[in-house]
Design a protein around this motif. Structure first.
Motif, PDB file in Angstrom:
ATOM      1  N   THR A 120       0.839  -1.206   0.000  1.00 17.12           N
ATOM      2  CA  THR A 120       0.000   0.000   0.000  1.00 17.12           C
ATOM      3  C   THR A 120       0.868   1.248   0.000  1.00 17.12           C
ATOM      4  O   THR A 120       0.615   2.197  -0.749  1.00 17.12           O
ATOM      5  CB  THR A 120      -0.925   0.020   1.231  1.00 17.12           C
ATOM      6  OG1 THR A 120      -1.742  -1.152   1.225  1.00 17.12           O
ATOM      7  CG2 THR A 120      -1.819   1.258   1.219  1.00 17.12           C
ATOM      8  N   TYR A 121       1.890   1.231   0.842  1.00 15.87           N
ATOM      9  CA  TYR A 121       2.794   2.380   0.891  1.00 15.87           C
ATOM     10  C   TYR A 121       3.578   2.498  -0.420  1.00 15.87           C
ATOM     11  O   TYR A 121       3.789   3.600  -0.925  1.00 15.87           O
ATOM     12  CB  TYR A 121       3.761   2.242   2.066  1.00 15.87           C
ATOM     13  CG  TYR A 121       4.483   3.534   2.357  1.00 15.87           C
ATOM     14  CD1 TYR A 121       3.932   4.482   3.212  1.00 15.87           C
ATOM     15  CD2 TYR A 121       5.693   3.819   1.740  1.00 15.87           C
ATOM     16  CE1 TYR A 121       4.564   5.677   3.454  1.00 15.87           C
ATOM     17  CE2 TYR A 121       6.336   5.018   1.971  1.00 15.87           C
ATOM     18  CZ  TYR A 121       5.767   5.944   2.825  1.00 15.87           C
ATOM     19  OH  TYR A 121       6.399   7.137   3.048  1.00 15.87           O
ATOM     20  N   TYR A 122       3.988   1.355  -0.967  1.00 17.67           N
ATOM     21  CA  TYR A 122       4.761   1.326  -2.216  1.00 17.67           C
ATOM     22  C   TYR A 122       3.962   1.967  -3.355  1.00 17.67           C
ATOM     23  O   TYR A 122       4.467   2.802  -4.097  1.00 17.67           O
ATOM     24  CB  TYR A 122       5.103  -0.130  -2.559  1.00 17.67           C
ATOM     25  CG  TYR A 122       5.887  -0.320  -3.830  1.00 17.67           C
ATOM     26  CD1 TYR A 122       7.279  -0.222  -3.829  1.00 17.67           C
ATOM     27  CD2 TYR A 122       5.255  -0.620  -5.034  1.00 17.67           C
ATOM     28  CE1 TYR A 122       8.011  -0.427  -4.987  1.00 17.67           C
ATOM     29  CE2 TYR A 122       5.978  -0.812  -6.186  1.00 17.67           C
ATOM     30  CZ  TYR A 122       7.359  -0.713  -6.164  1.00 17.67           C
ATOM     31  OH  TYR A 122       8.077  -0.905  -7.314  1.00 17.67           O
ATOM     32  N   ILE A 123       2.699   1.581  -3.473  1.00 19.77           N
ATOM     33  CA  ILE A 123       1.854   2.108  -4.538  1.00 19.77           C
ATOM     34  C   ILE A 123       1.496   3.571  -4.261  1.00 19.77           C
ATOM     35  O   ILE A 123       1.505   4.409  -5.172  1.00 19.77           O
ATOM     36  CB  ILE A 123       0.575   1.264  -4.688  1.00 19.77           C
ATOM     37  CG1 ILE A 123       0.929  -0.163  -5.121  1.00 19.77           C
ATOM     38  CG2 ILE A 123      -0.373   1.898  -5.710  1.00 19.77           C
ATOM     39  CD1 ILE A 123      -0.245  -1.119  -5.127  1.00 19.77           C
ATOM     40  N   GLY A 124       1.184   3.886  -3.009  1.00 25.29           N
ATOM     41  CA  GLY A 124       0.810   5.250  -2.659  1.00 25.29           C
ATOM     42  C   GLY A 124       1.915   6.242  -2.942  1.00 25.29           C
ATOM     43  O   GLY A 124       1.689   7.294  -3.564  1.00 25.29           O
ATOM     44  N   MET A 125       3.126   5.915  -2.511  1.00 27.36           N
ATOM     45  CA  MET A 125       4.247   6.798  -2.783  1.00 27.36           C
ATOM     46  C   MET A 125       4.525   6.851  -4.284  1.00 27.36           C
ATOM     47  O   MET A 125       4.897   7.892  -4.827  1.00 27.36           O
ATOM     48  CB  MET A 125       5.483   6.325  -2.030  1.00 27.36           C
ATOM     49  CG  MET A 125       6.672   7.250  -2.216  1.00 27.36           C
ATOM     50  SD  MET A 125       8.065   6.771  -1.184  1.00 27.36           S
ATOM     51  CE  MET A 125       9.392   7.613  -2.050  1.00 27.36           C
ATOM     52  N   GLY A 126       4.334   5.709  -4.958  1.00 32.23           N
ATOM     53  CA  GLY A 126       4.530   5.672  -6.412  1.00 32.23           C
ATOM     54  C   GLY A 126       3.598   6.631  -7.131  1.00 32.23           C
ATOM     55  O   GLY A 126       3.990   7.274  -8.111  1.00 32.23           O
ATOM     56  N   ILE A 127       2.375   6.745  -6.654  1.00 29.08           N
ATOM     57  CA  ILE A 127       1.427   7.687  -7.261  1.00 29.08           C
ATOM     58  C   ILE A 127       1.979   9.114  -7.168  1.00 29.08           C
ATOM     59  O   ILE A 127       1.916   9.883  -8.122  1.00 29.08           O
ATOM     60  CB  ILE A 127       0.056   7.592  -6.575  1.00 29.08           C
ATOM     61  CG1 ILE A 127      -0.588   6.226  -6.865  1.00 29.08           C
ATOM     62  CG2 ILE A 127      -0.869   8.719  -7.039  1.00 29.08           C
ATOM     63  CD1 ILE A 127      -1.856   5.964  -6.074  1.00 29.08           C
TER      64      ILE A 127
END
Length: 249
Positions: free
Chosen positions: A96-103
């Motif tokens: 979740t953090y990986y995708i969120g920061m990726g956004i």
């Protein structure tokens, strides 16, 4: 939750004005140099200088700014301060953090990439189709490189050590492609014959694609859809490594 993570990252990146200017300035310095060269050079020499060197290097530097410099330092600081372990205790999963920061990373890249291309469009001709294809391949390259920020942040103890390692890594990725292409071209050889040795480098696919979009070459080394597939596979492999490295104690 992903939107909140993305928002926090973007706000932190914007708030740290010194780091933001330092990370973005290399890409836009080449744009300024292009404007100066336009008043001093004309013809094919100018086109090759801008399309073959300045514009590709500007985009490469911009991607590195978001794939490495800003995100790696941010993540290294979080790991050094045990912030990520605290975040995990709130129930937020690593992906979740990986995708969120990726956004957040992808959003910032695309904003500045559009501004950069608009600036270059006043200097050289860039067709609308090439404009969108450049943005597309740039996003795929960032997709491949983005997991490396987690890997580097996990390997190095703090942001200062991570930051000191970014320069040699950037030089390796960037100049292994641009210098090889330039010297082989000057030597009268076809760079495509040697690209198999650089297939590990995502920058290869960006540089080769840019040369075609800017009408410097007729065809890329491999079909464009294969570039996208290769970059997506690289991203998935590195993402799996990043999860183990960054979340380790």
């Amino acid at each position: 939750m992903m939107k909140q993570i993305a928002r926090i990252y973007m706000l932190e990146s914007i708030r740290n004005a010194g780091m933001s200017i330092g990370n973005l300035s290399p890409a836009f310095i080449f744009l300024i140099m292009s404007v100066i060269c336009k008043n001093m050079m004309t013809g094919e020499a100018f086109d090759y200088l801008i399309k073959g060197q300045f514009l590709p290097v500007s985009i490469l530097m911009l991607i590195f700014s978001f794939a490495f410099s800003s995100s790696t330092i941010y993540l290294a600081d979080m790991k050094a301060n045990k912030t990520f372990q605290w975040v995990q205790r709130t129930g937020i999963k690593p992906h979740t953090y990986y995708i969120g920061m990726g956004i957040g990373v992808f959003t910032l890249l695309n904003v500045f990439l559009v501004l950069l291309l608009i600036g270059y469009s006043f200097i050289i001709d860039i067709s609308l189709s090439s404009y969108f294809m450049i943005i597309l391949i740039s996003n795929f390259v960032l997709l491949a490189l983005y997991p490396l920020s987690f890997i580097l942040a996990g390997l190095f103890k703090n942001e200062k050590v991570a930051q000191s390692m970014l320069v040699p890594i950037m030089i390796l990725f960037m100049f292994s492609v641009t210098m090889t292409t330039m010297f082989l071209t000057i030597g009268g050889k076809n760079p495509h014959d040697y690209y198999i040795f650089l297939s590990w480098n995502p920058m290869l696919y960006l540089n080769d694609s840019l040369q075609m979009y800017l009408n410097l070459i007729n065809d890329t080394w491999l079909p464009q859809y294969q570039y996208c597939i290769i970059l997506a596979v690289i991203s998935m492999v590195l993402a799996a490594i990043a999860k183990k490295v960054y979340t380790s104690k």
